[in-house]
Scaffold this active site. Sequence first.
Site, short mmCIF file in Angstrom:
data_model
loop_
_atom_site.label_atom_id
_atom_site.label_comp_id
_atom_site.label_asym_id
_atom_site.label_seq_id
_atom_site.Cartn_x
_atom_site.Cartn_y
_atom_site.Cartn_z
N GLN A 115 0.80 -1.26 0.17
CA GLN A 115 -0.04 0.11 0.12
C GLN A 115 0.82 1.25 -0.10
OE1 GLN A 115 -3.15 0.63 -0.47
NE2 GLN A 115 -2.64 2.85 -0.22
N GLU A 116 2.05 1.29 0.53
CA GLU A 116 2.85 2.34 0.76
C GLU A 116 3.85 2.72 -0.62
OE1 GLU A 116 3.11 4.63 3.16
OE2 GLU A 116 1.36 3.65 4.21
N SER A 117 4.27 1.60 -1.03
CA SER A 117 5.24 1.75 -2.30
C SER A 117 5.00 0.63 -3.41
CB SER A 117 6.61 1.31 -1.59
OG SER A 117 6.77 0.08 -1.49
#
Length: 468
Positions: free
Chosen positions: A301-303
């Site tokens: 989700q972050e990267s």
Amino acid sequence: MRTLLLILGLLILGGCTPPDAGRIADYRTLGELRVATRQDPVSYRIDETGTASGFEHDLLVRLGERLGVPVRFDVYPDSAAALDAVLSGQAHLAAAGLGRNDKLPLLWSAPLREVEYVLVGRSDRPEINGESDLAGRTISARRGSPTTEALQRLRKRIPELNLHFTAGGSGDQLLAELARDQLDLVATDRVHYAIAAQTAPELIVVNDLPVQSTISWALPHDAHDGLAHEVTEFLQEATATELLARIADRYFGHVRRLNETDITTFLARIRARLPRFRQFFQEAQARTGIDWRFLAALAYQESQWDPLATSWSGVRGIMMLTSETADRLGVNDRLDPRASILGGARYFVMLREQLADSIPEPDRSWMAAAAYNLGMGHLNGARQIASRIGKDNTSWLDMKAVLPLMSKPEYASRLKAGAARGGEAVIMAENIRNYHDILMRLEPAFAPPLQPLGLKLGTGAKPLGAGF
């Protein structure tokens, strides 16, 4: 099944109840509540560690606590066999994703949830724009399901339509066969479709079915042990206190958030990108006790598992750490994937441990996931808003309704940390839940050396597993 038919025949012809011979004692005398169920991704499931969970499982465990007895779940091959167990006196109630059927000589509980039914196909098949397009097609469904009568009426209007009713199995098995291109069309409910589509994005809803039903528990129609009254009161309280809504949200409140492109891209990156980083996520699990698949979902989700990712705000790396957070965690190079993953895992644990002890799992971890994006100051501000407006700030169901309010001036002006994009934090946390669900189904659990599955080293908090 023959026992079910025999009992129904006796009831219809003789107008009497089945004999008591062979029936189990009431739950007080027996010292346990015996429940007939079946394995199902929504109602009752068992993960690779042997841990049971599910919407109806969790509700029944709470019912057992109210009754003061443990709950024993007896797993049957299908819902008909589970109902047979109640009719023959081998179970106190059946809970198996059962659509209420008043034609059976059973006592039904109040509805647990409402169910809508749909026709599911594949995106690579001809489109269905109207009933006439169903001519020559084959619809598969479970025999005795709430869709049976509607499908038979449909065939009267379209004689060229073929119907295939399976005597056993479950709706998710039919959807799995459809995903393998072994079936043409499947009639099922929206929740089972949404869960199946998490790993089979080629499945699409081609039409709504004019069928609605409710999921209920089935009890003997002649129960004299007070269980029916206890079930009625329990479900009334569960509805009033939002326990029912919270458990429903835990299992399928998030499953419709990802679209076909999101899922297709994620599945492709599981194959192409995840193998490079799997050992680092598993090392992070060994150090923190957080299921590696949850950490991988958080990182995606972050990267999107890009170790060189950089945002406009300066956060960097596969776990998208700020320079300040990286310094605090001792991460010297945010672009080093191993260092970033280990640091991000420790940061998540820190956030989770900062939350009030009154917040239970799994809500605790979902709030920590929101704080990973939003910051703990803003999350605490949102919890203050929740308290002021009468919401439960220990419940993720309530908090995900409150967090978007942080962008509104009338709420933000009273927050020490100021305004925030709380709605984005909700979306990110819900996406993580979806990615985690998918990884739980596709990737095996990891047992670090000297650490049995299901146990956690370090902080002593409950590990994130299939019930999360």
